[in-house]
Design a protein around this motif. Structure first.
Motif, short mmCIF file in Angstrom:
data_model
loop_
_atom_site.label_atom_id
_atom_site.label_comp_id
_atom_site.label_asym_id
_atom_site.label_seq_id
_atom_site.Cartn_x
_atom_site.Cartn_y
_atom_site.Cartn_z
N ASP A 156 9.06 6.89 23.68
CA ASP A 156 8.31 5.94 24.50
C ASP A 156 7.72 6.57 25.76
N GLY A 157 8.01 7.84 26.02
CA GLY A 157 7.44 8.52 27.18
C GLY A 157 8.19 8.27 28.48
N SER A 158 9.30 7.56 28.44
CA SER A 158 10.07 7.26 29.65
C SER A 158 10.70 8.52 30.26
N GLN A 159 10.83 9.54 29.48
CA GLN A 159 11.42 10.80 29.92
C GLN A 159 11.06 11.88 28.90
N GLU A 160 11.00 13.14 29.35
CA GLU A 160 10.78 14.24 28.42
C GLU A 160 12.07 14.43 27.64
N LEU A 161 12.01 14.18 26.33
CA LEU A 161 13.21 14.23 25.49
C LEU A 161 12.94 15.00 24.20
N ALA A 162 14.01 15.56 23.66
CA ALA A 162 13.92 16.33 22.42
C ALA A 162 15.08 15.95 21.51
N LEU A 163 14.96 16.33 20.27
CA LEU A 163 16.05 16.25 19.30
C LEU A 163 16.25 17.65 18.75
N GLU A 164 17.48 18.13 18.83
CA GLU A 164 17.79 19.44 18.26
C GLU A 164 18.82 19.28 17.16
N GLY A 165 18.77 20.20 16.22
CA GLY A 165 19.71 20.14 15.11
C GLY A 165 19.47 21.27 14.13
N ALA A 166 19.67 22.49 14.61
CA ALA A 166 19.41 23.66 13.76
C ALA A 166 20.22 23.61 12.47
N GLY A 167 21.46 23.17 12.54
CA GLY A 167 22.29 23.08 11.33
C GLY A 167 21.70 22.13 10.31
N LYS A 185 21.76 20.90 1.26
CA LYS A 185 23.14 21.37 1.39
C LYS A 185 24.08 20.27 1.88
N PRO A 186 25.04 19.87 1.04
CA PRO A 186 25.99 18.84 1.46
C PRO A 186 26.79 19.27 2.70
N GLY A 187 27.08 18.29 3.54
CA GLY A 187 27.85 18.54 4.75
C GLY A 187 27.57 17.49 5.80
N SER A 188 28.16 17.68 6.99
CA SER A 188 27.97 16.77 8.12
C SER A 188 27.17 17.47 9.20
N TYR A 189 26.15 16.79 9.72
CA TYR A 189 25.22 17.38 10.69
C TYR A 189 24.90 16.37 11.78
N HIS A 190 24.22 16.85 12.83
CA HIS A 190 23.79 15.99 13.93
C HIS A 190 22.38 16.36 14.36
N LEU A 191 21.63 15.36 14.76
CA LEU A 191 20.41 15.56 15.53
C LEU A 191 20.75 14.93 16.87
N LYS A 192 20.59 15.69 17.97
CA LYS A 192 21.00 15.16 19.26
C LYS A 192 20.04 15.57 20.37
N VAL A 193 20.10 14.80 21.44
CA VAL A 193 19.33 15.12 22.64
C VAL A 193 20.03 16.31 23.29
#
Length: 151
Positions: free
Chosen positions: A76-87, A128-136
């Protein structure tokens, strides 16, 4: 001599009969000639939102290996934000990332950052099966990430 020729023809034809059977099995499974890229194998995931102080997702995501997904991310542009999740990005095959109608076909992704309001759509196949995250990046709260499980 005729018998040898007929035997040779029969042996050459066997692989083609097997291939024809494979095509029938794909049709029965609901996939066309495109296999895992077929429309019948595609699913849209719930949208992710990047907004200052707001949850990224409504809940965890469960994906199936071999299925084609599209994921829309809106900021929404309220703040400069990213999502990271190399795994996560290493556990999927990214077909394309679409930003304002521009299609990007990357070899690899580590994160996506929004400096202002906008949206991006990522299409990928879970591998690839497993547990992952996309996070700020730099956040510690559970609402600033989305948990993704690939079965």
């Amino acid at each position: 001599m005729k018998r040898a020729i007929l035997t040779a023809i029969a042996l050459v034809a066997v692989p083609f009969v097997a291939l024809a059977d494979d095509d029938d099995n794909k049709a029965e499974a609901g996939m066309g000639l495109a296999g895992i890229l077929s429309k019948s194998n595609r699913e849209a995931l719930p949208e992710l939102t990047l907004s200052a102080g707001q949850p990224v997702a409504k809940g965890a995501l469960t994906l199936k290996s071999g299925k084609y997904y599209t994921l829309e991310i809106k900021a929404d542009g309220s703040q400069e934000l990213a999502l990271e999740g190399a795994g996560f990005f290493r556990a999927v095959w990214v077909n394309e990332i679409v930003i304002e109608g521009i299609e990007i076909r990357p070899l690899g992704v580590d994160s996506i950052e929004f400096d202002e309001a906008g949206e991006a759509e990522i299409s990928f196949i879970a591998i690839k099966p497993g547990s992952y995250h996309l996070k700020v990046p730099g956040s510690t709260g559970d609402t600033q990430q989305v948990s993704i499980t690939i079965e």
